[in-house]
Design a protein around this motif. Structure first.
Motif, PDB file in Angstrom:
ATOM      1  N   THR A  87      34.534  50.188  29.944  1.00 20.88           N
ATOM      2  CA  THR A  87      33.603  49.424  30.815  1.00 20.88           C
ATOM      3  C   THR A  87      32.773  50.283  31.666  1.00 20.88           C
ATOM      4  O   THR A  87      33.165  51.505  32.047  1.00 20.88           O
ATOM      5  CB  THR A  87      34.392  48.390  31.532  1.00 20.88           C
ATOM      6  OG1 THR A  87      35.434  48.937  32.146  1.00 20.88           O
ATOM      7  CG2 THR A  87      35.029  47.492  30.847  1.00 20.88           C
ATOM      8  N   GLU A  88      31.426  50.057  31.915  1.00 25.78           N
ATOM      9  CA  GLU A  88      30.693  50.384  32.749  1.00 25.78           C
ATOM     10  C   GLU A  88      30.151  49.547  33.903  1.00 25.78           C
ATOM     11  O   GLU A  88      29.588  48.427  33.381  1.00 25.78           O
ATOM     12  CB  GLU A  88      29.589  51.446  32.139  1.00 25.78           C
ATOM     13  CG  GLU A  88      28.712  52.072  32.942  1.00 25.78           C
ATOM     14  CD  GLU A  88      27.619  52.327  32.457  1.00 25.78           C
ATOM     15  OE1 GLU A  88      26.595  52.918  33.060  1.00 25.78           O
ATOM     16  OE2 GLU A  88      27.259  52.565  31.217  1.00 25.78           O
ATOM     17  N   VAL A  89      30.333  49.911  35.216  1.00 29.86           N
ATOM     18  CA  VAL A  89      29.725  48.681  36.205  1.00 29.86           C
ATOM     19  C   VAL A  89      28.330  49.458  36.661  1.00 29.86           C
ATOM     20  O   VAL A  89      28.170  50.726  36.776  1.00 29.86           O
ATOM     21  CB  VAL A  89      30.581  48.708  37.455  1.00 29.86           C
ATOM     22  CG1 VAL A  89      30.190  47.799  38.409  1.00 29.86           C
ATOM     23  CG2 VAL A  89      31.923  48.317  37.224  1.00 29.86           C
TER      24      VAL A  89
ATOM     25  N   MET B  79      32.955  43.286  40.859  1.00 31.37           N
ATOM     26  CA  MET B  79      32.950  43.423  39.387  1.00 31.37           C
ATOM     27  C   MET B  79      33.787  44.369  38.877  1.00 31.37           C
ATOM     28  O   MET B  79      34.021  44.595  37.646  1.00 31.37           O
ATOM     29  CB  MET B  79      31.146  44.092  39.186  1.00 31.37           C
ATOM     30  CG  MET B  79      30.629  43.843  37.883  1.00 31.37           C
ATOM     31  SD  MET B  79      30.930  42.482  37.040  1.00 31.37           S
ATOM     32  CE  MET B  79      30.131  41.183  37.854  1.00 31.37           C
ATOM     33  N   GLU B  80      33.896  45.605  39.641  1.00 35.21           N
ATOM     34  CA  GLU B  80      34.839  46.472  39.067  1.00 35.21           C
ATOM     35  C   GLU B  80      36.179  45.909  38.712  1.00 35.21           C
ATOM     36  O   GLU B  80      36.965  46.190  37.837  1.00 35.21           O
ATOM     37  CB  GLU B  80      35.067  47.657  40.009  1.00 35.21           C
ATOM     38  CG  GLU B  80      33.865  48.569  40.186  1.00 35.21           C
ATOM     39  CD  GLU B  80      34.194  49.556  41.430  1.00 35.21           C
ATOM     40  OE1 GLU B  80      34.933  49.465  42.160  1.00 35.21           O
ATOM     41  OE2 GLU B  80      33.134  50.390  41.346  1.00 35.21           O
ATOM     42  N   THR B  81      36.654  44.811  39.610  1.00 39.31           N
ATOM     43  CA  THR B  81      37.989  44.224  39.324  1.00 39.31           C
ATOM     44  C   THR B  81      37.755  43.332  37.969  1.00 39.31           C
ATOM     45  O   THR B  81      38.693  43.092  37.175  1.00 39.31           O
ATOM     46  CB  THR B  81      38.247  43.222  40.348  1.00 39.31           C
ATOM     47  OG1 THR B  81      38.386  43.999  41.660  1.00 39.31           O
ATOM     48  CG2 THR B  81      39.557  42.232  40.173  1.00 39.31           C
ATOM     49  N   LYS B  82      36.697  42.500  37.796  1.00 37.22           N
ATOM     50  CA  LYS B  82      36.475  41.846  36.615  1.00 37.22           C
ATOM     51  C   LYS B  82      36.408  42.735  35.245  1.00 37.22           C
ATOM     52  O   LYS B  82      37.081  42.494  34.518  1.00 37.22           O
ATOM     53  CB  LYS B  82      35.200  41.266  36.573  1.00 37.22           C
ATOM     54  CG  LYS B  82      35.233  39.943  37.569  1.00 37.22           C
ATOM     55  CD  LYS B  82      33.799  39.097  37.536  1.00 37.22           C
ATOM     56  CE  LYS B  82      33.973  38.187  38.663  1.00 37.22           C
ATOM     57  NZ  LYS B  82      32.804  37.048  38.469  1.00 37.22           N
ATOM     58  N   ALA B  83      35.912  44.026  35.509  1.00 34.00           N
ATOM     59  CA  ALA B  83      35.925  45.081  34.228  1.00 34.00           C
ATOM     60  C   ALA B  83      37.441  45.213  34.093  1.00 34.00           C
ATOM     61  O   ALA B  83      37.587  45.518  32.972  1.00 34.00           O
ATOM     62  CB  ALA B  83      35.005  46.371  34.671  1.00 34.00           C
ATOM     63  N   ARG B  84      38.029  45.946  35.235  1.00 30.85           N
ATOM     64  CA  ARG B  84      39.526  46.156  34.871  1.00 30.85           C
ATOM     65  C   ARG B  84      40.276  45.119  34.228  1.00 30.85           C
ATOM     66  O   ARG B  84      40.935  45.247  33.333  1.00 30.85           O
ATOM     67  CB  ARG B  84      40.061  46.532  36.284  1.00 30.85           C
ATOM     68  CG  ARG B  84      41.646  46.892  36.044  1.00 30.85           C
ATOM     69  CD  ARG B  84      42.193  47.359  37.465  1.00 30.85           C
ATOM     70  NE  ARG B  84      41.996  46.265  38.746  1.00 30.85           N
ATOM     71  CZ  ARG B  84      42.698  45.274  38.676  1.00 30.85           C
ATOM     72  NH1 ARG B  84      43.797  45.034  37.815  1.00 30.85           N
ATOM     73  NH2 ARG B  84      42.446  44.282  39.874  1.00 30.85           N
ATOM     74  N   LEU B  85      40.116  43.948  34.680  1.00 26.76           N
ATOM     75  CA  LEU B  85      40.728  42.577  34.025  1.00 26.76           C
ATOM     76  C   LEU B  85      40.492  42.518  32.629  1.00 26.76           C
ATOM     77  O   LEU B  85      41.390  42.272  31.864  1.00 26.76           O
ATOM     78  CB  LEU B  85      40.498  41.416  34.929  1.00 26.76           C
ATOM     79  CG  LEU B  85      41.120  41.238  36.284  1.00 26.76           C
ATOM     80  CD1 LEU B  85      40.603  39.956  36.792  1.00 26.76           C
ATOM     81  CD2 LEU B  85      42.671  41.266  36.288  1.00 26.76           C
ATOM     82  N   HIS B  86      39.306  42.829  32.293  1.00 32.51           N
ATOM     83  CA  HIS B  86      38.738  42.724  30.880  1.00 32.51           C
ATOM     84  C   HIS B  86      39.366  43.542  30.049  1.00 32.51           C
ATOM     85  O   HIS B  86      39.832  43.314  28.993  1.00 32.51           O
ATOM     86  CB  HIS B  86      37.345  42.781  30.805  1.00 32.51           C
ATOM     87  CG  HIS B  86      36.770  42.926  29.282  1.00 32.51           C
ATOM     88  ND1 HIS B  86      36.642  42.068  28.672  1.00 32.51           N
ATOM     89  CD2 HIS B  86      36.418  44.090  28.839  1.00 32.51           C
ATOM     90  CE1 HIS B  86      36.219  42.300  27.092  1.00 32.51           C
ATOM     91  NE2 HIS B  86      36.060  43.604  27.447  1.00 32.51           N
ATOM     92  N   ARG B  87      39.634  44.717  30.408  1.00 28.17           N
ATOM     93  CA  ARG B  87      40.200  45.957  29.734  1.00 28.17           C
ATOM     94  C   ARG B  87      41.842  45.439  29.598  1.00 28.17           C
ATOM     95  O   ARG B  87      42.326  45.628  28.722  1.00 28.17           O
ATOM     96  CB  ARG B  87      40.077  47.277  30.435  1.00 28.17           C
ATOM     97  CG  ARG B  87      38.814  47.893  30.366  1.00 28.17           C
ATOM     98  CD  ARG B  87      38.824  49.495  30.892  1.00 28.17           C
ATOM     99  NE  ARG B  87      39.350  49.446  32.219  1.00 28.17           N
ATOM    100  CZ  ARG B  87      38.850  49.660  33.232  1.00 28.17           C
ATOM    101  NH1 ARG B  87      37.191  49.348  33.450  1.00 28.17           N
ATOM    102  NH2 ARG B  87      39.300  49.758  34.609  1.00 28.17           N
TER     103      ARG B  87
END
Length: 52
Positions: free
Chosen positions: A10-12, A39-47
């Protein structure tokens, strides 16, 4: 079923107008929000969800 799993990278990024978004190598993305931390939290949750 494939023998390997696709890696989710992921990339924010700055979406303009003070908003942040994320994109993933699998093609997923988020909805722009004004908080980079959120947004960094959402990207981490996606991973983490993709690992399951």
């Amino acid at each position: 079923m494939p023998l390997f799993r696709k890696k989710h990278e992921t990339e924010v990024y700055d979406a303009g107008f003070g908003n942040w978004n994320f994109t993933c190598s699998c093609g997923a993305g988020g909805r722009a929000v004004p908080s980079r931390q959120e947004m960094e939290t959402k990207a981490r949750l996606h991973r983490e969800a993709a690992r399951r």
